[in-house]
Motif scaffolding. Structure first.
Motif, PDB file in Angstrom:
ATOM      1  N   ILE A 117       0.584  -1.307  -0.045  1.00  0.00           N
ATOM      2  CA  ILE A 117       0.082   0.134   0.055  1.00  0.00           C
ATOM      3  C   ILE A 117       1.137   1.010  -0.009  1.00  0.00           C
ATOM      4  N   THR A 118       0.045   2.516  -0.913  1.00  0.00           N
ATOM      5  CA  THR A 118       1.250   3.506  -0.841  1.00  0.00           C
ATOM      6  C   THR A 118       1.537   3.791   0.784  1.00  0.00           C
ATOM      7  N   PHE A 119       2.906   4.545   1.572  1.00  0.00           N
ATOM      8  CA  PHE A 119       2.949   5.373   2.288  1.00  0.00           C
ATOM      9  C   PHE A 119       1.820   6.146   2.836  1.00  0.00           C
ATOM     10  N   LEU A 120       1.209   7.179   2.486  1.00  0.00           N
ATOM     11  CA  LEU A 120      -0.139   8.047   2.314  1.00  0.00           C
ATOM     12  C   LEU A 120      -1.406   7.066   3.372  1.00  0.00           C
ATOM     13  N   HIS A 121      -1.620   5.392   2.245  1.00  0.00           N
ATOM     14  CA  HIS A 121      -2.670   4.769   3.272  1.00  0.00           C
ATOM     15  C   HIS A 121      -2.278   4.726   4.440  1.00  0.00           C
ATOM     16  N   ARG A 122      -0.761   4.318   4.166  1.00  0.00           N
ATOM     17  CA  ARG A 122       0.071   3.285   5.467  1.00  0.00           C
ATOM     18  C   ARG A 122      -0.165   4.347   6.887  1.00  0.00           C
ATOM     19  N   MET A 123       0.377   5.786   6.485  1.00  0.00           N
ATOM     20  CA  MET A 123      -0.001   7.045   8.048  1.00  0.00           C
ATOM     21  C   MET A 123      -1.220   6.907   8.102  1.00  0.00           C
ATOM     22  N   GLY A 124      -2.345   7.534   7.217  1.00  0.00           N
ATOM     23  CA  GLY A 124      -3.640   7.187   7.730  1.00  0.00           C
ATOM     24  C   GLY A 124      -4.563   6.194   8.126  1.00  0.00           C
ATOM     25  N   ILE A 125      -4.016   5.033   8.260  1.00  0.00           N
ATOM     26  CA  ILE A 125      -3.893   3.551   9.045  1.00  0.00           C
ATOM     27  C   ILE A 125      -3.866   4.144  10.917  1.00  0.00           C
ATOM     28  N   GLY A 126      -2.213   4.668  10.457  1.00  0.00           N
ATOM     29  CA  GLY A 126      -1.845   4.749  11.765  1.00  0.00           C
ATOM     30  C   GLY A 126      -2.663   5.898  12.556  1.00  0.00           C
ATOM     31  N   PHE A 127      -3.289   7.172  12.286  1.00  0.00           N
ATOM     32  CA  PHE A 127      -3.660   7.932  12.541  1.00  0.00           C
ATOM     33  C   PHE A 127      -4.750   7.719  13.118  1.00  0.00           C
ATOM     34  N   VAL A 128      -5.477   6.481  12.571  1.00  0.00           N
ATOM     35  CA  VAL A 128      -7.010   6.600  12.998  1.00  0.00           C
ATOM     36  C   VAL A 128      -6.687   5.517  14.129  1.00  0.00           C
ATOM     37  N   ILE A 129      -5.953   5.038  14.212  1.00  0.00           N
ATOM     38  CA  ILE A 129      -5.436   3.660  15.620  1.00  0.00           C
ATOM     39  C   ILE A 129      -5.072   5.265  16.637  1.00  0.00           C
ATOM     40  N   SER A 130      -4.433   5.361  16.475  1.00  0.00           N
ATOM     41  CA  SER A 130      -4.000   6.785  17.385  1.00  0.00           C
ATOM     42  C   SER A 130      -4.237   7.549  18.431  1.00  0.00           C
ATOM     43  N   ASN A 161      -7.546  16.625  13.111  1.00  0.00           N
ATOM     44  CA  ASN A 161      -6.051  16.113  12.821  1.00  0.00           C
ATOM     45  C   ASN A 161      -6.214  14.946  11.532  1.00  0.00           C
ATOM     46  N   VAL A 162      -6.913  14.113  11.648  1.00  0.00           N
ATOM     47  CA  VAL A 162      -6.905  12.698  10.614  1.00  0.00           C
ATOM     48  C   VAL A 162      -7.815  13.552   9.772  1.00  0.00           C
ATOM     49  N   ILE A 163      -8.857  14.246   9.857  1.00  0.00           N
ATOM     50  CA  ILE A 163      -9.846  14.992   8.429  1.00  0.00           C
ATOM     51  C   ILE A 163      -8.547  15.894   7.904  1.00  0.00           C
ATOM     52  N   TYR A 164      -8.030  16.440   8.454  1.00  0.00           N
ATOM     53  CA  TYR A 164      -7.545  17.233   7.790  1.00  0.00           C
ATOM     54  C   TYR A 164      -5.837  16.539   6.922  1.00  0.00           C
ATOM     55  N   TYR A 165      -6.086  15.684   7.718  1.00  0.00           N
ATOM     56  CA  TYR A 165      -4.922  14.535   6.823  1.00  0.00           C
ATOM     57  C   TYR A 165      -5.514  13.415   5.833  1.00  0.00           C
ATOM     58  N   PHE A 166      -6.466  13.519   5.957  1.00  0.00           N
ATOM     59  CA  PHE A 166      -7.483  13.199   4.636  1.00  0.00           C
ATOM     60  C   PHE A 166      -7.712  14.552   3.507  1.00  0.00           C
ATOM     61  N   PHE A 167      -8.364  15.206   3.943  1.00  0.00           N
ATOM     62  CA  PHE A 167      -7.745  16.297   3.057  1.00  0.00           C
ATOM     63  C   PHE A 167      -6.422  16.720   2.408  1.00  0.00           C
ATOM     64  N   CYS A 168      -5.661  16.931   2.725  1.00  0.00           N
ATOM     65  CA  CYS A 168      -3.869  16.604   2.307  1.00  0.00           C
ATOM     66  C   CYS A 168      -3.635  15.483   1.330  1.00  0.00           C
ATOM     67  N   ALA A 169      -3.613  14.342   1.928  1.00  0.00           N
ATOM     68  CA  ALA A 169      -3.568  13.020   0.808  1.00  0.00           C
ATOM     69  C   ALA A 169      -5.143  13.349   0.033  1.00  0.00           C
ATOM     70  N   LYS A 170      -5.870  14.196  -0.224  1.00  0.00           N
ATOM     71  CA  LYS A 170      -6.744  13.345  -1.062  1.00  0.00           C
ATOM     72  C   LYS A 170      -5.848  14.890  -2.230  1.00  0.00           C
ATOM     73  N   ILE A 171      -5.260  15.656  -2.724  1.00  0.00           N
ATOM     74  CA  ILE A 171      -5.214  16.559  -3.321  1.00  0.00           C
ATOM     75  C   ILE A 171      -3.717  16.408  -3.282  1.00  0.00           C
ATOM     76  N   TYR A 172      -3.132  15.923  -2.442  1.00  0.00           N
ATOM     77  CA  TYR A 172      -1.634  16.002  -2.540  1.00  0.00           C
ATOM     78  C   TYR A 172      -1.340  15.387  -3.932  1.00  0.00           C
ATOM     79  N   THR A 173       0.103  16.380  -4.946  1.00  0.00           N
ATOM     80  CA  THR A 173       0.227  15.203  -5.907  1.00  0.00           C
ATOM     81  C   THR A 173       1.960  15.284  -5.789  1.00  0.00           C
ATOM     82  N   PHE A 174       2.471  13.781  -6.845  1.00  0.00           N
ATOM     83  CA  PHE A 174       3.320  13.318  -6.019  1.00  0.00           C
ATOM     84  C   PHE A 174       4.835  13.844  -7.252  1.00  0.00           C
TER      85      PHE A 174
END
Length: 581
Positions: A400-413, A544-557
């Motif tokens: 999985i991408t590192f962005l998905h990996r980070m998102g899972i970690g945020f929810v568990i935290s 913070n999770v809501i903020y992260y999901f928004f940032c990850a959604k619009i992020y350009t590699f």
């Protein structure tokens, strides 16, 4: 980092060097650095409150300030490594500085005159005087400076040993991050078990002396491996390059933007030392920065003044860093939540029944063993099971991408701090039921194992979020700035600790009642509202999770044109990079 050939002044790197054989030497240094810092930090609140007789909130803030400073200094270490000394010598000198700091800490634990006298009965304990605190703080400062040279450089130096342009080694680079975090976690596990047990049951002189000796041996081992390493010459300060782009863009701010990006300044010879893997391609975002690459009649394209004219690659370096900023910042609050394990969660553990058997009780400072075990187990499970399974569905080499990996970690935290609040309510109910609310020094008859869920959830969250965060910063940073990128990882840790200090201070101030009540009391946690503090952090993390999901959604590699062995080059954009590291 990458293909390790540096053509600066005719020098080059021996391609036969590096690889797996260098890992024991590199990891030995990191293991001993972690043994040293965690061996002290894991149980430090006990040292400050029982040996130096600090009030709880002052001790908690001292801890988080020390952790914050120790995580901020990697920016200095990365700057020195990238600009002047290179990573090997930065690690070596920083390790020696760390060694001096650890030696003085051990000395303060051995000599009674460097600590206040022990408490006598019911008398008010005498706090450490200014001189004793000065010795402590100088020692911690030296340790912080030393770790600042080790932390960012060990990660990047280890990745340097793998040649990303070799298809046979490409996978090993991204696997390296799991190895790094696993080895670091194993060192922390030893620190919070063996060393904390020695500190509590044998003495602080041995508890600090052992990691001091280990640090000395690690320096010898690391230097001994020098002939095997693939070393890079420093490519110049990335901070200066970023500033040059900003200044050049500002100086040309009144120019009209060109319609064709292909006419923007390119100079492969100038950029050769900072784009060994490939050059960054032009992007349409932040067009005002493109003005730094517009060629005017005043510019000498053969020998440009970089404060007036920059290449597209250098402009895109700055754009990449700016794009990474919002994702990087999202990791700060997770560290704020994690920091409570070493302060208030530890104080909870000290008030609970820590007997695992009739004859053995776990030290309060060793409770983070559950965090480490869950983190190590999750990393192993992720590497061996989750990645192969996910790979079948996603087609990505890393699963999985590192962005998905980070998102899972945020929810568990979020779940970790939510659970912590309910456990604190359970602990206080037990204290009330047994008439111990006004007796903070009496052990409450409730098992310390009630704290295991929150410690374990923090460990699982770290395995997903922190490793993913490190992967993200390394992968998306310009290749010449990867030391700086790993320094930014520790800077997020630094800011997270400082946010914790600020949060504790504000809550302690504004929750104070006229009758002496407080959410975070100094001397009796049983009368506090620690659960409210945990839930406040939970609420902040949800935002913070809501903020992260928004940032990850619009992020350009970042788009990059890769240099492949055999002279091939191909344009690889965005998600394709996920398969690479």
């Amino acid at each position: 980092m990458v293909q390790k050939m540096e053509e600066k002044g005719g020098s080059h790197i021996n391609r036969k060097k590096g690889g797996i054989i260098t890992m024991p030497f590199i990891f030995a240094n990191e293991v001993c650095e972690k043994l040293a810092v965690v061996g002290f930090h894991a149980n430090m609140i006990s040292y400050l409150t029982t040996q130096l007789h600090m009030p709880l909130t002052k001790a908690a803030n001292t801890l988080t300030n020390f952790g914050g400073t120790g995580s901020l200094t990697p920016l200095i270490g990365a700057f020195v490594a990238d600009t002047y000394a290179g990573r090997f010598w930065t690690i070596t000198v920083a390790s020696i500085i760390y060694q001096i700091g650890m030696f003085s800490l051990t000395l303060s634990a051995i000599l009674p005159q460097l600590r206040p006298p022990p408490c006598q009965g019911d008398q008010v304990c005498k706090e450490a005087d200014t001189g004793q605190l000065a010795i402590l703080y100088v020692s911690l400062l030296l340790a912080a400076l030393g770790s600042g040279g080790i932390r960012p450089c060990v990660v990047a130096f280890g990745a340097d040993q793998f040649d990303e342009t070799d298809p046979k080694q490409a996978t090993k680079t991204w696997k390296y991050f799991n190895w790094y975090y696993f080895v670091m976690g194993a060192a922390v596990l030893v620190a919070v078990t063996v060393l904390v047990y020695i500190q509590d049951n044998v003495g602080w002189n041995w508890g600090l002396g052992i990691p001091t000796v280990a640090m000395f041996l690690s320096i010898i081992a690391f230097v001994f491996g020098y002939p095997l390493y693939r070393n890079l010459n420093p490519a110049g300060s990335p901070f200066v390059r970023l500033m040059q782009v900003c200044v050049a863009a500002f100086r040309k701010r009144k120019l009209d933007m060109v319609s064709d990006p292909n006419v923007l300044y390119q100079n492969e010879e100038l950029d050769a030392s900072i784009c060994l893997d490939g050059k960054l391609l032009h992007t349409k975002h932040m067009k005002f920065l493109d003005k730094a690459a517009i060629v005017t009649e005043e510019d000498d394209i053969k020998s440009p003044n970089l404060w007036r004219l920059n290449t597209v690659h250098r402009v895109e370096e700055l754009k990449s860093v700016i794009r990474m900023g919002p994702i990087w910042a999202s990791g700060i609050l997770l560290i704020t939540a994690y920091a409570q394990q070493g302060t208030f969660s530890l104080q909870q553990a000290k008030s609970m029944d820590r007997h695992l058997t009739k004859s053995f009780q776990i030290p309060a400072g060793s409770m983070s063993v559950f965090t480490m075990v869950s983190m190590l187990s999750t990393i192993a499970l992720y590497d061996r099971i989750i990645i192969p399974v996910a790979r079948k569905f996603t087609g990505l080499d890393r699963g999985i991408t590192f962005l998905h990996r980070m998102g899972i970690g945020f929810v568990i935290s979020v779940l970790a701090t939510l659970v912590a609040g309910f456990v604190e309510m359970k602990r206080k109910q037990a204290a009330l039921a047994h008439g111990l609310v006004d007796k903070p020094h009496i052990i409450i008859p409730i098992s310390v194992l009630w704290l295991v869920p929150q410690y374990s959830l923090h460990g699982i969250a770290e395995a997903f979020m922190s490793v993913g965060h490190l992967e993200f910063l390394y992968d998306q940073a310009p290749e010449s700035m990867r030391s700086t990128a790993t320094a930014l990882f520790w800077t997020a840790n630094s800011i997270g600790n400082y946010v914790s200090t600020l949060l504790v201070t504000l809550v302690h101030k504004f929750s104070a009642g006229p009758n002496g009540s407080n959410w975070l009391p100094d001397n009796n946690l049983n009368k506090g509202k620690l659960e409210y503090f945990y839930w406040l952090i939970t609420l902040l993390q949800v935002v913070n999770v809501i903020y992260y999901f928004f940032c990850a959604k619009i992020y350009t590699f970042k788009p990059i044109q890769m240099h492949q062995k055999g002279g091939d080059s191909s344009s690889s954009e965005g998600v394709e990079l996920d398969n690479k590291v």
